[in-house]
Design an enzyme around this catalytic site. Structure first.
Site, PDB file in Angstrom:
ATOM      1  N   ILE A  34      67.018  14.692  29.983  1.00 60.13           N
ATOM      2  CA  ILE A  34      67.028  16.064  30.490  1.00 60.13           C
ATOM      3  C   ILE A  34      66.847  16.051  32.005  1.00 60.13           C
ATOM      4  O   ILE A  34      67.465  16.833  32.716  1.00 60.13           O
ATOM      5  CB  ILE A  34      65.900  16.908  29.839  1.00 60.13           C
ATOM      6  CG1 ILE A  34      65.940  16.815  28.304  1.00 60.13           C
ATOM      7  CG2 ILE A  34      65.956  18.368  30.308  1.00 60.13           C
ATOM      8  CD1 ILE A  34      67.196  17.308  27.647  1.00 60.13           C
ATOM      9  N   GLY A  35      65.999  15.146  32.473  1.00 61.72           N
ATOM     10  CA  GLY A  35      65.810  15.038  33.920  1.00 61.72           C
ATOM     11  C   GLY A  35      64.807  16.030  34.474  1.00 61.72           C
ATOM     12  O   GLY A  35      64.953  16.506  35.606  1.00 61.72           O
ATOM     13  N   ASN A  79      51.741  19.385  31.548  1.00 63.64           N
ATOM     14  CA  ASN A  79      52.265  18.048  31.816  1.00 63.64           C
ATOM     15  C   ASN A  79      52.832  18.037  33.232  1.00 63.64           C
ATOM     16  O   ASN A  79      53.644  18.898  33.586  1.00 63.64           O
ATOM     17  CB  ASN A  79      53.354  17.718  30.789  1.00 63.64           C
ATOM     18  CG  ASN A  79      53.968  16.346  30.977  1.00 63.64           C
ATOM     19  OD1 ASN A  79      54.678  16.094  31.936  1.00 63.64           O
ATOM     20  ND2 ASN A  79      53.689  15.447  30.043  1.00 63.64           N
ATOM     21  N   CYS A 120      58.097   9.034  32.528  1.00 67.07           N
ATOM     22  CA  CYS A 120      59.423   9.590  32.280  1.00 67.07           C
ATOM     23  C   CYS A 120      60.484   8.542  32.592  1.00 67.07           C
ATOM     24  O   CYS A 120      60.548   8.040  33.707  1.00 67.07           O
ATOM     25  CB  CYS A 120      59.697  10.831  33.126  1.00 67.07           C
ATOM     26  SG  CYS A 120      61.391  11.425  32.898  1.00 67.07           S
ATOM     27  N   THR A 164      58.908   8.198  25.467  1.00 64.80           N
ATOM     28  CA  THR A 164      60.103   7.670  24.805  1.00 64.80           C
ATOM     29  C   THR A 164      60.404   6.229  25.216  1.00 64.80           C
ATOM     30  O   THR A 164      59.996   5.779  26.283  1.00 64.80           O
ATOM     31  CB  THR A 164      61.324   8.535  25.154  1.00 64.80           C
ATOM     32  OG1 THR A 164      61.432   8.614  26.578  1.00 64.80           O
ATOM     33  CG2 THR A 164      61.180   9.934  24.582  1.00 64.80           C
ATOM     34  N   GLY A 193      55.026   9.936  18.397  1.00 61.82           N
ATOM     35  CA  GLY A 193      56.220   9.110  18.255  1.00 61.82           C
ATOM     36  C   GLY A 193      56.749   9.237  16.843  1.00 61.82           C
ATOM     37  O   GLY A 193      56.279   8.565  15.924  1.00 61.82           O
TER      38      GLY A 193
END
Lengths: 307, 265
Positions: free
Chosen positions: A75-76, A103, A133, A196, A246
């Site tokens: 998504i960035g 966050n 990220c 992730t 997760g």
């Protein structure tokens, strides 16, 4: 204790939650998107989409791609920036009456510290520091794969705020325990893991990557065993609370994390698949406790039995 | 928007690789507007994991029926193609913003490419009983005859209809966009509604801009949540940044999209 209602409440670094189930950053929007499908006031806590100092447009599309039992996203960090978050999004999130954890993501240690200071406002109950990220160059993961930088960044954020500081760790490292120790020693109040896993998927007909960003972050059930293992390893290394995440789709999965040592859990990708997942997990935890004669969920934290 | 259970009543292989699903789902049959979509969970398992978005093709509110057109393009849609009558689906919907309808008696043109016909059939159906009643012309293009699924359902709802295939296996030979250009030349429509592959929509947008014809497009993108939370289904917005297909769309006015950045590489 069977028959009576088990006590699901937990506390993460002073943040009191009526149950251990939270949303994972970026998967619940700012809450309002899911209002028609889920009673958000039932959650343990809500974690915001990453907030950055300035507004971010995000990455070029395509941004998501399904993979076996998982999804890749890049998504960035698209978000309206800290000021707009505080003025427009935060009041909306407060309506649900559950703790809000912001966050935060930045490009430098100074930027993280500035953000931490800016977001130390009425209505924010804690900060989750996104040092992991994988989708933005020289940001996030750049810090989260290095012990020294993790320590410096954590210390700077802790110094800039009175709020509880949760450091969100990357699984894309050789030794997650070393990073966890660095964050803990620098004053982190809690740890979130895992973010992730960096992944990639290719359209072989077009001979092009599926994602506009080429690589993305893998989430969903596909990564659950990796995440559970990392929570278990880190829980034996540090004595601050852990938020495990997760691939949680059901209460049984949440219990894996709790038994491995997580005090709370976050549900992410599953929200996209089944918007009521978090409520189902909360109900399932209560029924597990009743079935096993557990009066307080905290009894289960790290209760894994190994011969 | 809400969630609903839909039961598969009929599944018809309407063209090679294309399946028409007739679903019993009174809530969505009642509330769906032309251009909106449903986000369908293919099964209870984790592979495929994510929901699949489908534009609503037709509704019959009195019968509680909803039709969607599925083209098999991957694992999720291939599984759907094998589902038996009686299969229960979990749906979110109706989602997104649909077509903005003409406000006066207008001459409108619908341009469909392949499976993009579905939301335009719903629009054409709606316009038949609209007040004021617009004059509806339609162009339906595809690579071959096989790509023109449900063309009779489309044609029967329009005053004028042109089919066009790249290989000439059905209708005229050529591209839908060529037919559009000559139709605009012949009798300029007040408004164009389009849905199809990005490459087609980019050309349609260029033709409409040049001819100063208002255009709306129903856009497609890989989608995560479908409700605006994940920001996965972004497409380039005019003036910079991105818009979400699931929330601001799937139907956009042409001026809302940066067609330059939409151009397939």
């Amino acid at each position: 204790m069977t028959g009576s209602s088990p006590d699901l409440s937990v506390e993460i670094a002073g943040i009191r939650m009526k149950n251990p189930v939270m949303s994972a950053s970026g998967t619940l929007g700012y809450g309002t998107e899911y209002e028609p499908y889920l009673d958000l006031s039932a959650l343990g806590a809500m974690v915001t989409k990453a907030v950055t100092l300035e507004p971010r447009e995000g990455n070029r599309p395509p941004r998501v791609r399904e993979t076996p039992a998982g999804m890749l996203n890049a998504i960035g960090l698209q978000n309206p920036g800290a000021e707009a978050f505080i003025e427009e999004k935060l009041p909306e999130m407060r309506r649900f009456g559950v703790p809000v954890i912001a966050n935060i993501s930045g490009r430098s240690i100074e930027e993280f510290a500035t953000l931490a200071e800016m977001l130390s406002v009425e209505g924010v109950d804690g900060l989750e520091v996104n040092i992991s990220c994988p989708n933005v160059e020289e940001e996030g993961m750049y810090f989260g794969v290095d012990c020294e930088l993790t320590g410096e960044l954590t210390a700077a954020v802790v110094a800039a705020t009175e709020l509880p500081v949760i450091v969100k760790l990357s699984p894309n490292v050789t030794d997650i325990c070393a990073i966890a120790r660095a964050a803990t020693e620098a004053g982190a109040d809690a740890l979130s893991l895992v973010n992730t896993l960096v992944g990639m998927s290719i359209d072989v007909e077009a001979r092009r990557p599926h994602l506009g960003n080429i690589t993305g972050g893998l989430s969903g059930p596909a990564i659950r065993p990796v995440a559970v293992r990392m929570v278990w390893e880190v829980a034996r290394e540090v004595d601050i609370p852990i938020i495990g995440m997760g691939g949680i789709m059901a209460a049984g999965h949440a219990l894996e994390f709790i038994l491995a040592g997580a005090t709370a859990v976050a549900v992410g990708t599953a929200n996209f698949v089944e918007p009521a997942t978090m409520q189902q997990v909360i109900d399932g935890l209560a029924s597990y406790c009743r079935r096993h004669g557990v009066s307080r969920i905290t009894e289960l934290v790290g209760a894994l039995e190994i011969d | 928007m809400a969630r609903a259970v839909a039961i598969l009543k009929r599944r018809e292989n309407v063209a090679p690789g294309h399946y028409l699903l007739e679903l019993s789902c009174p809530e969505i049959a009642r509330s769906a507007e032309p251009g909106q979509f449903v986000h369908l969970r293919v099964g209870d398992g984790t592979d495929p994991l994510l929901r699949r978005p489908f534009s609503v093709m037709l509704t019959r509110p009195s019968a509680g029926e909803v039709q969607v057109l599925v083209r098999t393009v991957g694992r999720g849609t291939e599984l759907i193609a094998d589902h038996e009558v009686g299969t229960r689906y979990d749906l979110l919907g109706p989602l997104g913003h649909g077509w903005r309808l003409p406000e006066a008696t207008e001459n409108v043109m619908l341009v469909a490419g392949g499976v993009g016909v579905a939301p335009l059939i719903f629009l054409a159906d709606h316009l038949r009983t609209a007040e004021p009643k617009p004059y509806v012309r339609a162009i339906f293009g595809g690579a071959t005859e096989d790509a023109l699924a449900c063309w009779t359902e489309f044609a029967s709802r329009c005053e004028e209809f042109t089919a066009v295939t790249e290989d000439g296996t059905a209708g005229e030979t050529g591209m839908a966009t060529d037919v559009l250009a000559s139709e605009i030349e012949r009798d300029r429509p007040d408004r164009v509604y389009a849905c199809g592959p990005d490459a087609m929509l980019v050309v349609v947008a260029g033709i409409c801009r040049q001819a100063e014809v208002a255009m709306q497009a129903s856009m497609e993108q890989w989608m995560g949540c479908g409700v605006g939370a994940c920001l996965g289904c972004a497409i380039p917005a005019a003036g910079g940044g991105y818009v979400r297909v699931c929330t601001e769309g799937p139907v956009f006015a042409a001026e809302e999209i940066d067609w330059e950045r939409m151009t397939p590489r």
